[in-house]
Write a protein that holds these residues in place. Structure first.
Motif, PDB file in Angstrom:
ATOM      1  N   GLU A 117      -6.469   9.692   3.535  1.00 53.69           N
ATOM      2  CA  GLU A 117      -7.012   9.803   4.887  1.00 53.69           C
ATOM      3  C   GLU A 117      -5.978  10.425   5.822  1.00 53.69           C
ATOM      4  O   GLU A 117      -6.326  11.164   6.746  1.00 53.69           O
ATOM      5  CB  GLU A 117      -7.391   8.419   5.419  1.00 53.69           C
ATOM      6  N   PHE A 118      -4.723  10.107   5.589  1.00 55.31           N
ATOM      7  CA  PHE A 118      -3.645  10.662   6.410  1.00 55.31           C
ATOM      8  C   PHE A 118      -3.645  12.183   6.322  1.00 55.31           C
ATOM      9  O   PHE A 118      -3.568  12.876   7.342  1.00 55.31           O
ATOM     10  CB  PHE A 118      -2.300  10.094   5.942  1.00 55.31           C
ATOM     11  N   THR A 154      -1.794   4.725   1.739  1.00 51.97           N
ATOM     12  CA  THR A 154      -1.997   5.517   2.950  1.00 51.97           C
ATOM     13  C   THR A 154      -1.516   4.765   4.178  1.00 51.97           C
ATOM     14  O   THR A 154      -0.852   5.318   5.057  1.00 51.97           O
ATOM     15  CB  THR A 154      -3.488   5.869   3.112  1.00 51.97           C
ATOM     16  N   VAL A 155      -1.847   3.482   4.237  1.00 56.85           N
ATOM     17  CA  VAL A 155      -1.409   2.649   5.363  1.00 56.85           C
ATOM     18  C   VAL A 155       0.112   2.563   5.396  1.00 56.85           C
ATOM     19  O   VAL A 155       0.727   2.646   6.460  1.00 56.85           O
ATOM     20  CB  VAL A 155      -2.028   1.239   5.264  1.00 56.85           C
ATOM     21  N   LYS A 156       0.713   2.434   4.222  1.00 57.48           N
ATOM     22  CA  LYS A 156       2.179   2.379   4.156  1.00 57.48           C
ATOM     23  C   LYS A 156       2.789   3.671   4.668  1.00 57.48           C
ATOM     24  O   LYS A 156       3.768   3.646   5.433  1.00 57.48           O
ATOM     25  CB  LYS A 156       2.623   2.107   2.721  1.00 57.48           C
ATOM     26  N   MET A 216     -15.137  -7.200   0.966  1.00 58.08           N
ATOM     27  CA  MET A 216     -14.147  -6.146   1.186  1.00 58.08           C
ATOM     28  C   MET A 216     -13.836  -6.047   2.675  1.00 58.08           C
ATOM     29  O   MET A 216     -14.728  -6.041   3.515  1.00 58.08           O
ATOM     30  CB  MET A 216     -14.696  -4.797   0.712  1.00 58.08           C
ATOM     31  N   THR A 217     -12.591  -5.975   3.019  1.00 56.50           N
ATOM     32  CA  THR A 217     -12.176  -5.795   4.400  1.00 56.50           C
ATOM     33  C   THR A 217     -11.332  -4.547   4.510  1.00 56.50           C
ATOM     34  O   THR A 217     -10.910  -3.975   3.520  1.00 56.50           O
ATOM     35  CB  THR A 217     -11.366  -7.015   4.885  1.00 56.50           C
ATOM     36  N   SER A 218     -11.078  -4.135   5.737  1.00 55.13           N
ATOM     37  CA  SER A 218     -10.257  -2.956   5.952  1.00 55.13           C
ATOM     38  C   SER A 218      -8.884  -3.169   5.343  1.00 55.13           C
ATOM     39  O   SER A 218      -8.314  -4.257   5.399  1.00 55.13           O
ATOM     40  CB  SER A 218     -10.126  -2.666   7.448  1.00 55.13           C
ATOM     41  N   THR A 219      -8.330  -2.112   4.744  1.00 57.61           N
ATOM     42  CA  THR A 219      -6.991  -2.193   4.171  1.00 57.61           C
ATOM     43  C   THR A 219      -5.937  -2.027   5.247  1.00 57.61           C
ATOM     44  O   THR A 219      -4.754  -2.076   4.959  1.00 57.61           O
ATOM     45  CB  THR A 219      -6.797  -1.095   3.119  1.00 57.61           C
ATOM     46  N   CYS A 220      -6.357  -1.813   6.463  1.00 57.74           N
ATOM     47  CA  CYS A 220      -5.424  -1.493   7.530  1.00 57.74           C
ATOM     48  C   CYS A 220      -5.103  -2.704   8.394  1.00 57.74           C
ATOM     49  O   CYS A 220      -6.003  -3.384   8.866  1.00 57.74           O
ATOM     50  CB  CYS A 220      -6.031  -0.418   8.405  1.00 57.74           C
ATOM     51  N   PRO A 221      -3.817  -2.997   8.627  1.00 58.31           N
ATOM     52  CA  PRO A 221      -3.459  -4.033   9.594  1.00 58.31           C
ATOM     53  C   PRO A 221      -3.887  -3.565  10.977  1.00 58.31           C
ATOM     54  O   PRO A 221      -3.808  -2.386  11.292  1.00 58.31           O
ATOM     55  CB  PRO A 221      -1.933  -4.120   9.474  1.00 58.31           C
TER      56      PRO A 221
END
Length: 266
Positions: free
Chosen positions: A109-110, A258-260, A1-6
């Motif tokens: 998280e936002f 959330t990232v979007k 698993m890696t961060s979902t965030c660029p």
């Protein structure tokens, strides 16, 4: 698993969100994160040693990433103390445990960052009114009763009768809705940090913070916590009225969503 965030947006801003986080330790407080399959994020703030014990986590060497020695699929990190897994069933079980301690189930998280920043602005600890220094929060929905609630839960040992004690108060950083139910200023919430066991926490909630005793979680009827937001308890009596199926002010977002949303804020 890696961060979902660029790591970086075209504007040059690093993404502040990371769905692999388990424990966040700052100069003044500790928070524990859970990532439910239903979406959103479950966060227990102002964590104490007793909470780590309840959750079965090492309180002296807490996992910084989503981890469990019981999971079958584990990737050990380079520091030797964190492990990351894709076992969502185990993660959901952990999320339910967090809720039993009074954790809040945030839309994303936002949303958690936004409300936390609003509170920081109210107490003077935020250098700017803009979230992350560049997001205007004035157009966002006000915190709900459950989002701004002060909550603490204690679970007495069976030798002391079992059940649970719940203390909950309105706060002032986003407006007062219950003037007769504010945290007793003369007590100081830091008093709870003196408790070394759950039984001592329960006694403190009872004697100093107007705690209410409930024989079982399903007996908790009136309040603004997320104690019964998972269907595990509502299903016992075919009553799903407390089950969380949507967010407080919008949908329950996945980490990717959330990232979007964050990317669209530029």
């Amino acid at each position: 698993m890696t961060s979902t965030c660029p790591p970086l947006q075209p504007s040059g801003e690093f993404c502040p969100f990371d769905s692999t986080v388990r424990t966040v330790i700052t100069d003044t407080t500790i928070s524990i994160y859970g990532w439910p399959s239903l979406g959103g994020v479950i966060i227990l703030d102002d964590v104490e040693a007793i909470d780590f014990d309840f959750l079965g986590l090492d309180r002296l060497n807490p996992p910084l990433r989503r981890s469990s020695p019981l999971l079958s699929t584990i990737n050990q990190s380079s520091d030797g103390r964190t492990a990351i897994s894709n076992d969502q069933d185990s993660e959901d079980t952990f999320c339910r445990q967090l809720l039993l301690l009074g954790a809040k189930w945030w839309d994303s998280e936002f949303r958690y960052s936004l409300v936390s920043h609003l509170e920081a602005c109210a107490n003077g600890s935020a250098p700017t009114s803009r979230l992350f220094g560049y997001i205007d929060i004035s157009s966002e929905p006000k915190p709900t009763m459950r989002e701004k609630r002060w909550v603490k839960v204690g679970w007495p040992s069976l030798s002391n009768g079992g059940g649970l004690w719940v203390s909950e108060f309105d706060t002032t950083f986003a407006g007062v809705d219950e003037e007769n139910n504010l945290l007793p200023f003369e007590e100081g919430s830091a008093r709870l940090k003196l408790a070394k066991t759950m039984d001592e926490r329960c006694a403190t909630l009872r004697d100093h913070f107007g705690g209410t005793f409930y024989p079982n979680v399903e007996d908790y009827k009136e309040g603004y916590t997320f104690l019964k937001s998972w269907s595990k308890y509502a299903d016992q009596k075919n009553d799903r009225s407390d089950e969380k199926i949507q967010g407080e002010v919008g949908p329950l977002l996945t980490p990717e969503e959330t990232v979007k949303k964050w990317g669209e804020s530029f």
